[in-house]
Design a protein around this motif. Structure first.
Motif, short mmCIF file in Angstrom:
data_model
loop_
_atom_site.label_atom_id
_atom_site.label_comp_id
_atom_site.label_asym_id
_atom_site.label_seq_id
_atom_site.Cartn_x
_atom_site.Cartn_y
_atom_site.Cartn_z
N VAL A 119 -0.01 7.51 -3.85
CA VAL A 119 0.23 6.39 -2.93
C VAL A 119 1.68 5.92 -3.02
O VAL A 119 2.32 5.65 -2.00
N LEU A 120 2.20 5.83 -4.24
CA LEU A 120 3.59 5.39 -4.40
C LEU A 120 4.56 6.36 -3.72
O LEU A 120 5.50 5.94 -3.03
N GLY A 121 4.33 7.65 -3.91
CA GLY A 121 5.22 8.64 -3.29
C GLY A 121 5.17 8.58 -1.78
O GLY A 121 6.21 8.51 -1.10
N LEU A 122 3.96 8.60 -1.23
CA LEU A 122 3.82 8.54 0.22
C LEU A 122 4.33 7.20 0.76
O LEU A 122 4.95 7.15 1.83
N GLY A 123 4.07 6.14 0.00
CA GLY A 123 4.51 4.81 0.45
C GLY A 123 6.01 4.70 0.56
O GLY A 123 6.53 4.11 1.52
N CYS A 124 6.72 5.25 -0.42
CA CYS A 124 8.19 5.22 -0.36
C CYS A 124 8.71 6.00 0.84
O CYS A 124 9.66 5.57 1.52
N ILE A 125 8.10 7.14 1.13
CA ILE A 125 8.52 7.95 2.28
C ILE A 125 8.29 7.20 3.58
O ILE A 125 9.17 7.11 4.45
N VAL A 126 7.08 6.65 3.73
CA VAL A 126 6.74 5.93 4.96
C VAL A 126 7.62 4.70 5.12
O VAL A 126 8.15 4.42 6.21
N ALA A 127 7.81 3.94 4.02
CA ALA A 127 8.62 2.72 4.09
C ALA A 127 10.05 3.03 4.54
O ALA A 127 10.68 2.25 5.25
N TRP A 128 10.58 4.17 4.12
CA TRP A 128 11.95 4.51 4.48
C TRP A 128 12.08 4.93 5.94
O TRP A 128 13.03 4.56 6.63
N PHE A 129 11.11 5.70 6.42
CA PHE A 129 11.23 6.28 7.77
C PHE A 129 10.57 5.45 8.87
O PHE A 129 10.82 5.72 10.05
N VAL A 130 9.73 4.47 8.52
CA VAL A 130 9.01 3.75 9.56
C VAL A 130 9.93 3.02 10.54
O VAL A 130 9.60 2.94 11.75
N TRP A 142 15.96 -3.06 7.43
CA TRP A 142 15.62 -3.32 6.03
C TRP A 142 14.46 -4.31 5.91
O TRP A 142 13.69 -4.25 4.94
N THR A 143 14.30 -5.17 6.88
CA THR A 143 13.12 -6.04 6.89
C THR A 143 11.85 -5.21 6.97
O THR A 143 10.88 -5.43 6.24
N VAL A 144 11.86 -4.23 7.87
CA VAL A 144 10.70 -3.35 8.04
C VAL A 144 10.43 -2.57 6.76
O VAL A 144 9.27 -2.44 6.32
N ARG A 145 11.48 -2.06 6.11
CA ARG A 145 11.29 -1.27 4.89
C ARG A 145 10.72 -2.12 3.75
O ARG A 145 9.82 -1.69 3.02
N VAL A 146 11.22 -3.33 3.59
CA VAL A 146 10.71 -4.20 2.53
C VAL A 146 9.25 -4.56 2.78
O VAL A 146 8.40 -4.49 1.88
N VAL A 147 8.95 -4.95 4.01
CA VAL A 147 7.56 -5.30 4.34
C VAL A 147 6.64 -4.11 4.12
O VAL A 147 5.53 -4.25 3.56
N ALA A 148 7.07 -2.94 4.53
CA ALA A 148 6.25 -1.73 4.37
C ALA A 148 5.95 -1.47 2.90
O ALA A 148 4.82 -1.17 2.52
N PHE A 149 6.96 -1.61 2.04
CA PHE A 149 6.73 -1.33 0.61
C PHE A 149 5.83 -2.39 -0.02
O PHE A 149 5.00 -2.07 -0.88
N VAL A 150 5.98 -3.65 0.38
CA VAL A 150 5.09 -4.69 -0.14
C VAL A 150 3.65 -4.41 0.27
O VAL A 150 2.71 -4.56 -0.53
N LEU A 151 3.45 -3.97 1.50
CA LEU A 151 2.10 -3.64 1.97
C LEU A 151 1.53 -2.43 1.23
O LEU A 151 0.32 -2.35 0.99
N VAL A 152 2.39 -1.48 0.89
CA VAL A 152 1.94 -0.34 0.08
C VAL A 152 1.48 -0.82 -1.30
O VAL A 152 0.42 -0.40 -1.80
N ASN A 154 0.34 -3.69 -1.97
CA ASN A 154 -0.91 -4.42 -1.76
C ASN A 154 -2.10 -3.47 -1.70
O ASN A 154 -3.20 -3.79 -2.19
N ILE A 155 -1.91 -2.30 -1.09
CA ILE A 155 -2.98 -1.30 -1.03
C ILE A 155 -3.41 -0.89 -2.43
O ILE A 155 -4.61 -0.79 -2.75
N LEU A 156 -2.43 -0.64 -3.30
CA LEU A 156 -2.73 -0.22 -4.67
C LEU A 156 -3.49 -1.31 -5.43
O LEU A 156 -4.50 -1.05 -6.09
#
Length: 527
Positions: A119-130, A142-152, A154-156
Motif C-alpha cells: 500500500v505504501l509503495g502504490l500510495g506514493c506512486i499514485v500520490a505523485w502522479f495523480v 502539491w496540495t493534491v499530493r499531500v492530500v493523496a498521501f494522507v488518504l493513503v 488513512n487506508i492503512l
C-alpha cells in the motif's frame, strides 16, 4: 407408545423458535446501532456539506470528491483482512475453540503487515502522479499530493483499526458499540468543520479524517476487549495463515470490485468530463446514495446471524431468511427511491441553493442505478457467508471492467454526460444482477424459476411508483407548490409521501405471506 422422534419434534420446534427470536433480537439491536451511527452521519453531512461547498468552493469540493474515491481504489491493496476475519467468525459462531479464534485474529494482523509495504509503495506512486491524471492547476499540485498521501495513510490505519470491529460483528455483537461510534462521527464532523473554519482547505479536511480513524480504532479495541471474552491474538499456524491469506485474497478482490462499483462514477466523470461537473452530480446523488448506506447497515447487521445458520448447514432455514431479507430490502429501497424522486429537487434547492439539480432523466437513472447496486450487494453478502468467493469476484471484475469502459466511452467520446455515465455503469452491472442470484440458487438449492417468478410483482409496483413520483415532481415544480419552499413544509411533505408510498408498497408489492413474515419479525424485534 409414541416414537422418540415424535416427542423430539415439539422440542425442536421450540428450540428453532427461540433461536429465531434470539437472532431477530440481535439483528434488531445490530441494526439499531448501525442506524444510530448512520443517522448521526446523515445529520453531520446535512449541516457540513453546504458548509464545505461554500468554504472550499466548487473546484476544491469536486477535487475532494474525486481524490477520496480515487485513493479509495488502493483500499483493496491493504489485504482487507477484516472481511475475511468477520465472515470466518460469523460462519463459526457456535465454535468454542477460542484459541483458534485468537489465531484467526493473529492471522488478520499478519495479513495487514504483509500488505503494508504494498500500500505504501502504490500510495506514493499514485500520490505523485495523480495531479497529472486529473490535470490539476499548478497551484494545486502539491496540495493534491499531500492530500493523496494522507488518504493513503488513512487506508492503512483504517484496515488495522477495523480488525476489532470485524471481531465484534463476526460474533454478532455489533450492537455493543451503540452510541459510542455515533459520538465518534460527531467528533469527526466537528474536526472537519474546524479545519474549514481555519481555512486549511482539503489538506485540513484530510487530516481530520485521519484523526477520526485513529480515535475510532482505539475506542473499538476497548469495546471488543470488554465484551468478547476470548478476544486477543495468538501466533497463527501455517494452515491458519494459508486459510486467511486465501480468503483475504478473494475478499481483497471483492473489495476492489465494491470500490469500483461504488466510486467509479465520480472518477470517470472527473477524468472524462470535468472536476466542476462532479460537484453537481455528487450533490444530486447525495440523497439517493444514502440508500446504499441505509440498506448496507441493515444487511451487515442481519448477515452474521444468517452466517451462523449457513455454517451449521441449515439451508432450508437459510433460504427462508434470505427471502425475508430480500423482501424487506425491496420494501425499504422502493419507499426511499420513490420519495427521493418526488422530493430530491426541492431538497437540493433548500439545502445548497438552485442550479445544483442534474435533471429529471439523470436523477431517475441515478436512483435506478443505486437500487440495482443495493440488490447486487445484498446477494454478494449472502455469497460471502458461504466463504466460496471465486466466482463472485471474477464476475465482479468482469462487470466493473465493462461498466467503466462503457461509461468512459459514453462520457468522453459521445459527450453524454451524466446520462451516459449512468447507462454505461448500469449496463456492466447487469452481469451481476443476473449472475449472483444464479450462484445463490446453486448453493442454497433454490430453483431459479422460483426467484424469477417472485420478481415480477415487486418490479411492476416499483415501475408504477417511480413513474408516479416523477409525474408528481414535475407537477409540483410547475405549480410552485408552497409547501416545498420551507424546511418545515418539506419535512411534513416527506413524512406524508413516505407513509403513502410505504402503504402502497407493503400491500401492493408483497404477498400476504411476505407481509406476515415482515410484520412478525418487526414484532419480535420490538417486544
Amino acid at each position: 407408545m409414541m416414537p422418540i422422534s415424535s416427542l423430539n419434534r415439539p422440542l425442536e420446534f421450540v428450540s428453532g423458535l427461540l433461536a429465531d427470536t434470539t437472532l431477530t433480537k440481535k439483528a434488531y439491536l445490530n441494526t439499531l446501532a448501525s442506524m444510530l451511527e448512520y443517522a448521526t452521519s446523515l445529520l453531520v453531512g446535512f449541516f457540513l456539506t453546504p458548509y464545505m461547498v461554500k468554504g472550499l468552493g466548487d473546484y476544491s469540493f469536486g477535487l475532494w470528491q474525486v481524490l477520496s474515491r480515487l485513493i479509495g481504489y488502493l483500499s483493496p491493496a491493504s489485504g482487507r483482512p477484516t472481511h475475511a476475519l468477520k465472515w470466518t467468525l460469523a460462519n463459526q459462531q457456535a465454535s468454542s475453540d477460542y484459541e483458534q479464534k485468537r489465531r484467526y485474529v493473529g492471522s488478520a494482523l499478519a495479513v495487514w503487515a504483509i500488505f503494508l509495504p504494498v500500500v505504501l509503495g502504490l500510495g506514493c506512486i499514485v500520490a505523485w502522479f495523480v495531479p497529472v491524471w486529473i490535470k490539476a492547476p499548478a497551484e494545486f499540485v502539491w496540495t493534491v499530493r499531500v492530500v493523496a498521501f494522507v488518504l493513503v495513510s488513512n487506508i492503512l490505519l483504517d484496515a488495522l483499526s477495523s480488525i476489532p470491529q470485524g471481531v465484534l460483528q463476526g460474533e454478532n455483537l455489533g450492537y455493543k458499540r451503540m452510541g459510542i461510534t455515533a459520538g465518534l462521527v460527531l467528533f469527526g464532523g466537528g474536526v472537519t468543520w474546524f479545519a474549514i473554519y481555519l481555512k486549511t482547505g482539503i489538506v485540513g479536511v484530510s487530516f481530520s479524517v485521519l484523526l477520526k480513524t485513529v480515535l475510532a480504532g482505539i475506542v473499538l479495541f476497548l469495546i471488543v476487549s470488554r465484551y468478547v471474552k476470548w478476544f486477543g491474538f495468538a501466533k497463527p499456524l501455517k494452515t491458519d495463515m494459508h486459510v486467511m491469506l486465501g480468503r483475504s485474497g478473494w475478499f481483497l478482490g471483492w473489495n476492489l470490485v465494491t470500490t469500483l462499483l461504488i466510486a467509479s462514477d465520480v472518477v470517470v466523470l472527473g477524468l472524462c468530463s470535468s472536476i466542476v461537473a462532479v460537484t453537481n452530480y455528487s450533490l444530486t446523488k447525495y440523497v439517493p446514495e444514502m440508500m446504499i448506506s441505509i440498506i448496507a447497515n441493515i444487511i451487515f447487521a442481519i448477515m452474521p446471524g444468517l452466517g451462523g445458520i449457513i455454517g451449521a448447514g441449515d439451508l432450508k432455514r437459510a433460504v427462508r431468511l434470505r427471502s425475508e431479507i430480500l423482501s424487506f430490502v425491496w420494501l425499504v429501497v422502493t419507499v426511499i427511491g420513490a420519495s427521493v424522486l418526488l422530493l430530491n429537487r426541492s431538497f437540493l434547492e433548500l439545502w445548497v441553493g438552485t442550479g445544483r439539480f442534474s435533471g429529471a432523466l439523470p436523477h431517475l437513472l441515478i436512483v435506478v442505478g443505486v437500487m440495482q447496486l443495493i440488490f447486487i450487494r445484498s446477494d454478494a453478502n449472502i455469497i460471502d457467508l458461504t466463504l466460496n468467493l471465486s466466482q463472485k469476484v471474477l464476475l465482479g471484475l468482469l462487470s466493473v471492467a465493462i461498466s467503466i469502459s462503457a461509461a468512459s466511452v459514453m462520457v468522453g467520446y459521445f459527450h453524454m454526460g451524466v446520462v451516459g455515465l449512468c447507462l454505461g455503469i448500469m449496463s456492466g452491472r447487469l452481469i451481476l444482477t443476473a449472475g449472483y442470484p444464479l450462484l445463490i440458487s446453486r448453493f442454497l438449492d433454490i430453483p431459479l424459476s422460483a426467484q424469477m417468478k417472485g420478481v415480477v410483482r415487486p418490479m411492476l409496483v416499483t415501475i408504477l411508483l417511480f413513474g408516479s413520483a416523477l409525474f408528481l415532481d414535475n407537477l409540483l415544480q410547475t405549480m410552485r407548490w408552497p409547501g416545498l419552499h420551507s424546511w418545515i413544509g418539506f419535512f411534513l411533505s416527506a413524512a406524508f409521501a413516505g407513509a403513502v408510498v410505504l402503504m402502497l408498497s407493503f400491500f401492493g408489492g408483497l404477498t400476504p405471506e411476505q407481509r406476515e413474515s415482515i410484520s412478525r419479525r418487526v414484532h419480535r424485534a420490538i417486544t
